[in-house]
Write a protein that holds these residues in place. Structure first.
Motif, PDB file in Angstrom:
ATOM      1  N   ALA A  89     -36.648  52.376 -81.446  1.00 23.18           N
ATOM      2  CA  ALA A  89     -36.865  53.007 -80.437  1.00 23.18           C
ATOM      3  C   ALA A  89     -35.203  53.246 -79.960  1.00 23.18           C
TER       4      ALA A  89
ATOM      5  N   ASP B 240     -42.039  59.478 -84.018  1.00 24.74           N
ATOM      6  CA  ASP B 240     -41.645  58.830 -84.823  1.00 24.74           C
ATOM      7  C   ASP B 240     -39.983  60.351 -86.044  1.00 24.74           C
TER       8      ASP B 240
ATOM      9  N   TYR C 166     -41.921  53.088 -82.501  1.00 22.79           N
ATOM     10  CA  TYR C 166     -41.251  53.584 -81.601  1.00 22.79           C
ATOM     11  C   TYR C 166     -41.144  53.048 -80.383  1.00 22.79           C
TER      12      TYR C 166
END
Lengths: 341, 196, 432, 195
Positions: free
Chosen positions: C136, C204, C325
């Motif tokens: 992330a 994502d 993420y």
């Protein structure tokens, strides 16, 4: 039909046809300006009206005429209404002295002599400068009468700029007058007999460049479009104008561009003459038209690529660079002409 | 004091910028320069610093409104503190504090030492503070906003007018008792234009 | 899109390549002297004309208003007025959960919306103690730098247009389009992305994004070189921009002017380095610094920043780690969408987050991030629960607009538009 | 015949413009009428085939000088003009006396002149023979009347220098207080004392 009557008929025909031709040229100049702008900016420009959008300008004029004409409440109304005409008319007057073909000589049309100029008189170049001086009134008065600060600033800028650059323009044109020994545009073209290397642009290259630069300032186009600098003064002297009054300023700008291109072609690029003498079978007006088109294209090219100067830089360019250079050019020309012949 | 920072060349490329992640993320202890600065402040003002709070790696001092100018001027001028930038000056409303419901916070940043500090004071309804525009001109808009949003007056501010709301807006919108919806004032009263 | 890029006109030509005989850097005193020179114009006296520039004016980039007192063309006094775009974002924030605030931050600086999302999320994560997973962080860095690129390209076009060239504006917009396309692919929106989430990002990277993104960042440096070829060595631009709007580092501190303007004054201040967040401390990049503190140097700083942004994105794509993420933090984060569809716990978390919101601890935090226009600080005071008690966005444009008098008094009207553009003000950012 | 009709038209317009120029209360309108008069005079020059003179009349009077005039009027406040009109009440009588004097001068000069003699030897044919109006004009100005020409230019130069000196203002400091200027920064000493 005796000759004086024929001349009168010719004169009327020319005087009526010339403005019509110019207005048509203006319409297409605007169209091409927009097309070129689109070309430079990776877009297409006008496409809808007529083939390839070529009738766009006529549509625009109709739109402008039908639009509401807003006059600011506290403006000086009579001057506000008068200003567009003052800007519009002088440009046409200059066309009267611009030769677009041979003048004088043998009868060439129905047994009569057709002069390719409306009025042949011996101060044509000065008339061009004089009309420029009058056209300033339109801009300055438009700026003043709108009673808006932006307009006033724009009008003042335009006035100061046009006066400053007119000097450099006049002095560089004087170089050509000295070489031709005349102020008449007809005789200036007569002085440029022969192929393109015999025209005045080679001996007067400095003057030609100065004249061209000064003409951009005179036309209020980028990089010298101080008077209506959109990002600074909203629209300068045009801020309060709308509808066809605004349209008249807009048209006047293009008429001026055509006229100035014609004057530059005449002063430096042989006017209506062909670049090679053998090509003179193609009539003069076409050559003049082509030269005007090329110059207009250069104006457009410059407009869509170059940054705008700052106001004080503009003035210093005019007074500190162009004016001394044009004076030096005139002095050198005068000395050379008086020594050589 | 900023000159030292000024001539500092840009960091050379490739000089290890990779830091120990855990150290950065944890960040519970104060930066050493800030610890020095805090010590100096404590020494200088002593009991005048009413409260001191350290949380999330940030240091907060609560002071009395009367000390506002004094403490902030010291923060700016003392070499070890060197808070040359006022990052943000803002107001807050805490209705649960009955006597002094309004807070004014100043977030200070030092370019010399690269540390931050928060200075806070509590004010009663209708309270006022001296302006710090003389120390940091950037406080001008901040103080105007704090005034219009919370009604905290800044004495000596050169131009204390409404900033974000219309000039004839009524009420202080960021107070907790100001409703979220509905029309309160704000009607266009042209006769007031330019006067408020 | 790829074929469009390939047929671009950009030539791979390195324009500047820092000359070895670079001019000596001016000292602070010299800069002050230069600035004083423009102030001397004020001493001519004369009649004052007052003009209201804005709120509706072509070059105030929105509804910024400057009331100018002019002596001829020289600006004697300037009073900035903001607030025409005030939407009460801070008040709204007090009545929304942390998740619901993110779309509001989009509307602050709508030219670099992701950077604004990101700044708020960093502050909220600091308050809640959420650990952002590595993937992330990298995605955030990519999106943040893409928004910086988009912002700077738009800035460049507008800045140059304010100096009179309209064509360049369109060229810049053409290239910004590639970035907006990337954003569209990444987030589903072109302008207001709302892409960051507390503890990570919303989605994502989609399939094919990496190849497309690589193409764009391979191609952009060539375009940047083209911009420099057009602008940097243009004589008129040089004359219009050099020594105009000088703002020394001391002025910058005093008026809280940050970002490229501060870096153009010779201060290597960049929160990406100084107080790193996301993945910036794992990536090599340089802070762009120039030393003359004028409009021209602000242009140079932004050009270098754009190159560095491309570099950062490339490194992020190269080193993109695997993993979730968004943080697996049931109390504060939304779950990953694919888990919601499979896992009942995740679904419960989703419901919980959407209907109740993240449960923040009591306390106050201030977090500043380097958004394209400067430093944006976010202050959050929480009294516990899903809604903050007070949020304050310390946005760069707010202060940049305020500093206009100090920047532009003594200059001319034509310079004013150049200076105003050079500090990069966007009114959504300024008026909140 | 046509020439005479046109002459009368232009002459009437010129005189009407001149009268309007002095009677308008609005100075800019008055100046515009003055320009109108100049243009009509230029038209009359055209009628007499003095093209160069006509064009120069436009360039010099209607163009350059009048633009400067318009500038001056715009930059001054129109109201101050009206006030000045009141303050120069006494000069009115002097002006009346002077104008009578000038009028008498004109009448005396014009009475002794016929139009054929005014034209002198410069018939259109003679001018064409000598090489055009411009050439004749230039020779008259720079050969026959060189001294008066140079004297006039020196006088104009002196006037220009005088105008510049008059216009140049004393240097004054820029506006005293500015809205954005922050308050005074407290000196460290003052801060010390308070504690």
């Amino acid at each position: 039909m005796s000759d004086p009557v024929a001349q009168l008929v010719f004169l009327i025909v020319k005087a009526v046809a010339m403005p019509l031709i110019i207005i048509t040229m203006v319409a297409f100049a605007i169209y091409f300006e927009r097309k070129f702008a689109g070309f430079f900016q990776a877009r297409v420009g006008p496409t809808y009206l007529g083939p390839w959008g070529s009738l766009q300008s006529f549509g625009d004029v109709l739109k402008l005429i039908s639009k509401e004409d807003v006059i600011p409440l506290r403006s000086d109304k009579s001057v506000f209404k008068l200003a567009p005409y003052i800007a519009f008319v002088p440009a046409f007057l200059v066309m009267a002295v611009l030769p677009f073909g041979p003048v004088g000589g043998e009868p060439n049309l129905f047994g009569h002599r057709f002069d390719y100029v409306i009025a042949n008189f011996d101060a044509g170049v000065v008339l061009f400068l004089a009309m420029g001086a009058i056209a300033v009134y339109g801009v300055v008065l438009a700026g003043w009468s709108s009673n808006s600060n932006y307009s006033l600033l724009g009008g003042l800028r335009a006035g100061a700029q046009m006066i400053s650059y007119e000097l450099a323009m006049g002095f560089s044109a004087a170089g050509v007058m000295v070489m031709a020994g005349s102020m008449s545009l007809v005789e200036i073209v007569d002085g440029q007999k022969g192929a393109f290397w015999e025209w005045y642009w080679i001996p007067q290259i400095v003057g030609a460049i100065i004249f061209f630069i000064a003409s951009i300032a005179e036309l209020n186009r980028t990089p010298f479009d101080m008077a209506e600098a959109e990002q600074e003064l909203v629209a300068g002297y045009l801020t309060e104008y709308s509808g066809m009054r605004w349209g008249m300023f807009y048209l006047a700008e293009y008429v001026n561009m055509i006229v100035v291109s014609g004057i530059i072609s005449t002063l430096y690029f042989g006017g209506w003459r062909a670049p090679f003498e053998s090509w003179n079978v193609i009539p003069g007006p076409i050559w003049l038209f082509l030269k005007i088109c090329v110059l207009i294209f250069i104006y457009m090219w410059i407009r869509w690529t170059i940054f705008r100067y700052r106001y004080n830089q503009l003035m210093s360019v005019g007074w500190k660079v162009l004016l001394p250079l044009s004076l030096a050019n005139l002095a050198v020309t005068a000395v050379v002409v008086s020594v050589v012949g | 004091m900023s000159a030292a920072r000024f001539v500092q060349p840009p960091r050379p490329a490739g000089s290890s910028t990779k830091r120990d992640r855990t150290a950065v993320r944890a960040a519970t202890s104060l930066a050493p320069t800030l610890a020095t600065a805090a010590a100096k402040l404590r020494r200088r003002f002593g009991a005048r610093l009413l409260e001191e709070e350290e949380s999330f790696g940030e240091l907060t001092f609560v002071i009395a409104p009367g000390d506002w100018m004094r403490v902030l001027a010291f923060c700016k001028s003392a070499p070890d503190l060197g808070f040359d930038q006022l990052d943000c000056l803002m107001g807050d409303h805490l209705p649960e504090r009955a006597d002094t419901p309004f807070a004014v916070l100043a977030h200070l940043t030092s370019h010399t030492h690269a540390h931050r500090l928060r200075v806070k004071t509590f004010l009663p309804e209708g309270g006022s503070l001296p302006t710090v525009t003389g120390l940091w001109p950037s406080a001008g808009f901040d103080e105007r906003e704090t005034w219009e949003m919370f009604g905290v007056v800044f004495q000596g501010h050169p131009d204390l007018r409404r900033l974000l709301t219309a000039e004839d807006f009524e009420g202080f919108p960021l107070r907790k008792d100001f409703p979220l919806e509905g029309i309160v004032g704000g009607r266009v009263r042209t006769e007031l234009r330019g006067k408020i | 899109m790829s074929d469009v890029i390939d047929s671009g006109t950009a030539q791979a030509r390195d324009v500047d390549a820092t000359p070895s005989d670079a001019p000596p850097r001016p000292t602070l005193e010299q800069l002050k002297e230069r600035k004083a020179r423009t102030r001397q114009r004020l001493e001519t006296g004369g009649d004052i004309m007052t003009i209201s520039m804005g709120p509706q004016h072509p070059s105030t980039h929105g509804v910024f208003q400057m009331v100018l007192d002019l002596d001829g063309e020289v600006i004697v006094d300037l009073r900035p007025e903001i607030g025409n775009l005030h939407r009460g974002v801070e008040k709204l924030c007090e009545h929304r959960t942390y998740h619901q605030i993110i779309p509001l931050t989009d509307r602050l600086d709508y030219n670099s919306a992701f950077a604004m999302n990101h700044g708020f999320c960093e502050a909220a994560e600091k308050l809640m103690g959420v650990e952002v997973p590595a993937r992330a962080r990298y995605i955030r860095t990519i999106a943040h730098e893409l928004s910086r690129l988009a912002n700077h390209i738009l800035w460049l076009g507008v800045h140059i247009m304010d100096l009179g060239t309209q064509t360049f504006f369109v060229i810049c917009f053409r290239d910004r389009e590639y970035l907006l396309d990337l954003f569209e692919m990444l987030t589903g929106a072109r302008l207001t992305h709302s892409f960051a989430r507390i503890g990570g990002v919303a989605k994502d990277l989609p399939d094919g994004f990496e190849q497309r993104c690589r193409k764009v960042i391979e191609f952009l440096p060539k375009r940047i070189a083209e911009y420099e070829r057009i602008v940097k060595h243009n004589r008129i631009y040089y004359k219009r921009a050099k020594d105009v709007g000088i703002f020394t580092s001391e002025d910058c501190y005093a008026w809280r002017v940050t970002g490229p303007t501060l870096r153009a004054a010779g201060v290597a201040r960049d929160l990406r380095k100084d107080e790193p967040y996301a993945a910036y401390d794992e990536i090599d990049f340089e802070v762009a610094v120039e030393y003359n503190a004028d409009v021209y140097d602000r242009f140079l700083v932004r050009m270098t920043e754009m190159r560095e942004s491309c570099k950062i994105i490339r490194q992020c794509l190269d080193g993109l780690p695997d993993g979730p993420y968004v943080a697996r933090d049931a109390a504060h984060s939304l779950p990953m969408k694919r888990d919601v569809l499979r896992d009942s716990a995740a679904m419960i978390q989703d419901f919980y987050q959407v209907f109740r919101g993240p449960q923040a601890p009591k306390g106050e935090v201030y977090r500043a991030v380097e958004v394209p226009k400067g430093e944006m600080g976010v202050y959050i005071r929480s009294e516990g629960g899903a809604k903050p008690a007070r949020v304050r966005f310390t946005t760069p444009s707010f202060y940049h607009g305020q500093a206009m008098p100090a920047l532009a008094v003594g200059e001319m009207v034509s310079d004013l538009v150049a200076i105003f553009a050079s500090v990069d003000v966007v009114l959504g950012d300024s008026d909140k | 015949m046509t020439e005479k009709v046109l002459f009368v038209i232009f002459a009437v317009l010129a005189v009407a413009g001149g009268i309007a120029a002095v009677t308008r209360r609005n100075v800019v309108h008055g100046l515009l009428f003055l320009v109108f008069t100049f243009l009509n005079v230029a038209a009359i020059f055209f009628l007499t085939q003095a093209y160069f003179l006509a064009v120069v009349q436009i360039v010099v009077y209607a163009g350059a000088i009048m633009v400067l005039f318009v500038f001056v009027i715009m930059l001054l406040n129109l109201r101050t003009f009206e006030q000045e009109e009141q303050t120069h009440r006494r000069q009115r009588w002097l002006a009346l006396a002077l104008s009578v004097l000038v009028l008498a001068e004109f009448v005396i000069v014009l009475a002794g002149v016929t139009f054929t003699s005014a034209r002198g030897g410069f018939t259109p044919e003679a001018i064409a023979e000598a090489g055009g109006g411009t050439k004749v004009f230039g020779e008259a100005l720079f050969n026959n009347m060189l001294l008066p020409f140079e004297v006039a230019s020196v006088v104009l130069l002196a006037a220009m220098v005088g105008a510049i000196i008059l216009v140049k203002r004393e240097k004054t400091a820029g506006g005293a207080t500015r809205s954005w200027e922050p308050g005074e920064e407290p000196t460290p000493e003052a801060v010390e004392e308070e504690v």
